[in-house]
Design a protein around this motif. Structure first.
Motif, mmCIF file in Angstrom:
data_model
loop_
_atom_site.group_PDB
_atom_site.id
_atom_site.type_symbol
_atom_site.label_atom_id
_atom_site.label_comp_id
_atom_site.label_asym_id
_atom_site.label_seq_id
_atom_site.Cartn_x
_atom_site.Cartn_y
_atom_site.Cartn_z
ATOM 1 N N LEU A 234 0.835 -1.195 0.000
ATOM 2 C CA LEU A 234 0.000 0.000 0.000
ATOM 3 C C LEU A 234 0.871 1.247 0.000
ATOM 4 O O LEU A 234 1.928 1.277 0.645
ATOM 5 C CB LEU A 234 -0.916 0.005 1.219
ATOM 6 C CG LEU A 234 -2.234 -0.770 1.098
ATOM 7 C CD1 LEU A 234 -2.922 -0.839 2.457
ATOM 8 C CD2 LEU A 234 -3.151 -0.116 0.063
ATOM 9 N N GLN A 235 0.459 2.265 -0.715
ATOM 10 C CA GLN A 235 1.279 3.466 -0.871
ATOM 11 C C GLN A 235 1.667 4.054 0.493
ATOM 12 O O GLN A 235 0.803 4.447 1.279
ATOM 13 C CB GLN A 235 0.526 4.522 -1.680
ATOM 14 C CG GLN A 235 1.367 5.726 -2.042
ATOM 15 C CD GLN A 235 0.555 6.793 -2.752
ATOM 16 O OE1 GLN A 235 -0.534 7.146 -2.307
ATOM 17 N NE2 GLN A 235 1.063 7.281 -3.867
ATOM 18 N N PRO A 236 2.963 4.113 0.795
ATOM 19 C CA PRO A 236 3.397 4.695 2.068
ATOM 20 C C PRO A 236 3.114 6.199 2.120
ATOM 21 O O PRO A 236 2.992 6.866 1.084
ATOM 22 C CB PRO A 236 4.903 4.420 2.090
ATOM 23 C CG PRO A 236 5.135 3.377 1.045
ATOM 24 C CD PRO A 236 4.079 3.584 0.016
ATOM 25 N N GLU A 237 3.035 6.728 3.318
ATOM 26 C CA GLU A 237 2.724 8.136 3.497
ATOM 27 C C GLU A 237 3.719 9.044 2.789
ATOM 28 O O GLU A 237 3.340 10.045 2.169
ATOM 29 C CB GLU A 237 2.691 8.466 4.990
ATOM 30 C CG GLU A 237 2.076 9.808 5.319
ATOM 31 C CD GLU A 237 0.597 9.878 4.992
ATOM 32 O OE1 GLU A 237 0.122 10.982 4.637
ATOM 33 O OE2 GLU A 237 -0.084 8.845 5.080
ATOM 34 N N HIS A 238 5.018 8.703 2.858
ATOM 35 C CA HIS A 238 6.027 9.583 2.267
ATOM 36 C C HIS A 238 6.020 9.548 0.741
ATOM 37 O O HIS A 238 6.677 10.368 0.099
ATOM 38 C CB HIS A 238 7.421 9.231 2.801
ATOM 39 C CG HIS A 238 7.949 7.904 2.320
ATOM 40 N ND1 HIS A 238 7.566 6.696 2.874
ATOM 41 C CD2 HIS A 238 8.832 7.598 1.337
ATOM 42 C CE1 HIS A 238 8.188 5.708 2.255
ATOM 43 N NE2 HIS A 238 8.964 6.234 1.323
ATOM 44 N N THR A 243 1.501 11.432 -6.035
ATOM 45 C CA THR A 243 0.194 11.314 -6.679
ATOM 46 C C THR A 243 -0.816 12.351 -6.188
ATOM 47 O O THR A 243 -1.908 12.443 -6.739
ATOM 48 C CB THR A 243 -0.381 9.904 -6.452
ATOM 49 O OG1 THR A 243 -0.414 9.617 -5.045
ATOM 50 C CG2 THR A 243 0.473 8.857 -7.148
ATOM 51 N N SER A 244 -0.468 13.116 -5.168
ATOM 52 C CA SER A 244 -1.399 14.134 -4.667
ATOM 53 C C SER A 244 -1.215 15.475 -5.367
ATOM 54 O O SER A 244 -2.113 16.309 -5.373
ATOM 55 C CB SER A 244 -1.221 14.325 -3.155
ATOM 56 O OG SER A 244 0.083 14.807 -2.849
ATOM 57 N N PHE A 277 2.261 0.991 -4.022
ATOM 58 C CA PHE A 277 3.578 1.466 -4.478
ATOM 59 C C PHE A 277 4.505 0.263 -4.557
ATOM 60 O O PHE A 277 4.542 -0.588 -3.661
ATOM 61 C CB PHE A 277 4.157 2.486 -3.501
ATOM 62 C CG PHE A 277 5.620 2.750 -3.712
ATOM 63 C CD1 PHE A 277 6.055 3.581 -4.737
ATOM 64 C CD2 PHE A 277 6.580 2.143 -2.902
ATOM 65 C CE1 PHE A 277 7.402 3.807 -4.941
ATOM 66 C CE2 PHE A 277 7.928 2.370 -3.097
ATOM 67 C CZ PHE A 277 8.343 3.206 -4.130
ATOM 68 N N GLY A 278 5.257 0.182 -5.651
ATOM 69 C CA GLY A 278 6.155 -0.952 -5.791
ATOM 70 C C GLY A 278 7.142 -0.756 -6.916
ATOM 71 O O GLY A 278 7.417 0.354 -7.365
ATOM 72 N N HIS A 314 3.372 2.774 -9.476
ATOM 73 C CA HIS A 314 2.079 2.487 -8.817
ATOM 74 C C HIS A 314 1.078 1.829 -9.767
ATOM 75 O O HIS A 314 0.141 1.172 -9.313
ATOM 76 C CB HIS A 314 1.459 3.759 -8.197
ATOM 77 C CG HIS A 314 0.888 4.733 -9.181
ATOM 78 N ND1 HIS A 314 1.430 5.987 -9.384
ATOM 79 C CD2 HIS A 314 -0.190 4.668 -10.018
ATOM 80 C CE1 HIS A 314 0.717 6.636 -10.288
ATOM 81 N NE2 HIS A 314 -0.263 5.854 -10.697
ATOM 82 N N TYR A 315 1.265 1.978 -11.063
ATOM 83 C CA TYR A 315 0.255 1.522 -12.020
ATOM 84 C C TYR A 315 0.116 -0.008 -12.023
ATOM 85 O O TYR A 315 -0.972 -0.558 -11.813
ATOM 86 C CB TYR A 315 0.610 2.041 -13.408
ATOM 87 C CG TYR A 315 -0.423 1.726 -14.476
ATOM 88 C CD1 TYR A 315 -1.654 2.370 -14.475
ATOM 89 C CD2 TYR A 315 -0.161 0.791 -15.469
ATOM 90 C CE1 TYR A 315 -2.606 2.091 -15.464
ATOM 91 C CE2 TYR A 315 -1.098 0.509 -16.449
ATOM 92 C CZ TYR A 315 -2.319 1.150 -16.430
ATOM 93 O OH TYR A 315 -3.256 0.873 -17.399
#
Length: 438
Positions: A234-238, A243-244, A277-278, A314-315
């Motif tokens: 899952l996308q980490p906070e940092h 993407t924001s 995220f990866g 992320h895609y």
């Protein structure tokens, strides 16, 4: 001193001078012609014993190898108007042009290679992963020189199962264009006439750590059989600023980069998808590739990702967490070691530091990294530069090719062995004066 002693000393001196001359002459490299040389190393022959010692990390071998590499001189790109002699290339570069086993024939792979420089390194990679039953799509960065694009095209034309993507992107590191480059190849690989089971993406500076048969067995094994491999979480906070906020690609003469703007993205992730995220690298089933190209959720996520940073990270991993996507693994995390990479910020944490040099915080492997590479369990390693570290490239070939041939079910052809001669012009006559050009 009598005449006999003087004669003896004179003869001895002459003998020493002759021996010294022979030694020095043997050490001097013959001039290498410019153009299509595709020299793997460029600093002489390296016996298997030297490479074996390097893979064991022996200090004496490291010293000798470093001395040899200093003799190498990078070559220029092909001169305008020159053509590659395919017959000479295939005969002298140890390409395996026969399928080695029924198991491999029944499980063809498709490769997507994104390249932007260095024909030597690309050709070195291609001959390592080449098999006549596989398919290879090469995407050439549209910003590269005309000579480089022409060279890649000529290389691809030597093989019926290698082609250059018909649509080319001006690729920006960290930009949407890098993701689009892969999709361009996928569009062409999806044609019904092309047979393949999995698609694997590489850059031009990767190298396999497994043979083709080992890759096939890995993809057929539990838990990966009929599953996609897209390591991530899952996308980490940092990572959320990627993407924001709105990002823009910038291209100008001599430089290209992604700019983060102050504008925030107003639209949420389409279809309520959770972002992951990866890694940007993957092994995808054919059915999943069709899903990526046709499913509305995939199309909408692609459109939404156009102004994000490094969307290829992320895609793929996000789409592979959709429960009803073909080959999806909604609960997967970092499983599946696609790439072995020495990241700068992981030095002395997950690896022993880079023995070559860093580019964008990724290690370009040097001689001292060979021991580490031989111990990895990844499918591929990144990153290599044949002209910067020629002995690394040659030893990797000597490490992989014998294992490839040992797994063959067909008679081994002599030309499949890695040759000791490294001039790559006229192997039979050991003559470096005859280039690969027509």
């Amino acid at each position: 001193m009598n005449a006999a002693k003087w004669s003896f000393l004179l003869c001895a001196a002459v003998s020493v001078a002759v021996c010294l001359c022979i030694y020095i002459t043997g050490r001097v490299k013959r001039p290498v012609p410019q153009g299509w040389s595709f020299d793997r190393a460029g600093c002489g022959d390296y016996p298997d014993e030297l490479c074996a010692a390097l893979f064991q990390g022996k200090a004496a071998a490291l010293g000798l190898g470093a001395e040899c590499e200093q003799l190498h001189r990078p070559k220029a790109e092909p001169e305008p108007g020159t053509e590659l002699n395919c017959s000479r290339l295939l005969a002298s570069h140890s390409y395996i042009r026969q399928t080695l086993s029924r198991e491999e024939a029944d499980f063809p792979l498709a490769y997507i290679l994104a390249v932007h420089k260095d024909l030597d390194t690309l050709e070195w990679l291609l001959r390592a992963i080449y098999a006549p039953h596989n398919i290879y799509c090469i995407h050439v960065d549209n910003k590269t020189s005309a000579a480089f694009r022409r060279g890649v095209g000529q290389l691809a034309a030597c093989f019926s199962n290698v082609f250059v993507a018909s649509r080319s992107e001006a690729v920006v590191y960290g930009g949407f264009s890098r993701l689009q480059a892969d999709l361009n190849c996928m569009q062409e690989l999806a044609l019904p006439r092309l047979r393949w089971r999995y698609a694997i993406n590489l850059c031009g500076q990767d190298y396999p750590l497994k043979t083709n048969r080992e890759l096939v067995r890995f993809l057929k094994s539990h838990p990966w059989r009929d599953k996609n491999i897209t390591p991530g979480i899952l996308q980490p906070e940092h990572m959320k600023p990627r993407t924001s906020h709105v990002h823009r690609e910038h291209i100008s003469p001599g430089q290209s980069y992604v700019i983060k703007t102050q504008a925030r993205k107003t639209a949420g992730v389409p279809h309520g998808l959770r972002l992951y995220f990866g890694t940007a690298y993957y092994a995808l089933t054919r059915e999943f590739v069709h899903f990526v190209l046709r499913d509305q959720r995939a199309k909408d996520l692609l459109q939404w990702s156009r102004d994000t940073y490094s969307p290829d990270e992320h895609y793929w991993v996000t789409l592979n967490r959709i429960a009803d996507a073909p080959g999806a693994d909604p609960n997967a995390e970092w499983e599946g070691n696609i790439r072995s990479i020495k990241w700068l910020d992981q030095a002395q944490v997950t690896h022993n530091g880079c023995k070559g040099h860093y580019v964008r915080n990724i290690c370009v492997y040097g001689l001292g990294d060979l021991e580490w590479l031989a111990q990895r369990d990844g499918l591929f390693a990144n990153k290599f530069e044949v002209n910067s570290h020629p002995l690394v490239a040659q030893c990797m070939e000597r490490w992989l090719r014998p294992r490839t041939l040992s797994q063959s079910e067909v008679p081994i052809q002599q030309e499949w062995h890695i040759k000791d001669n490294k001039c790559f012009f006229d192997i039979e006559n050991n003559d470096c004066s005859i280039p690969l050009m027509r």
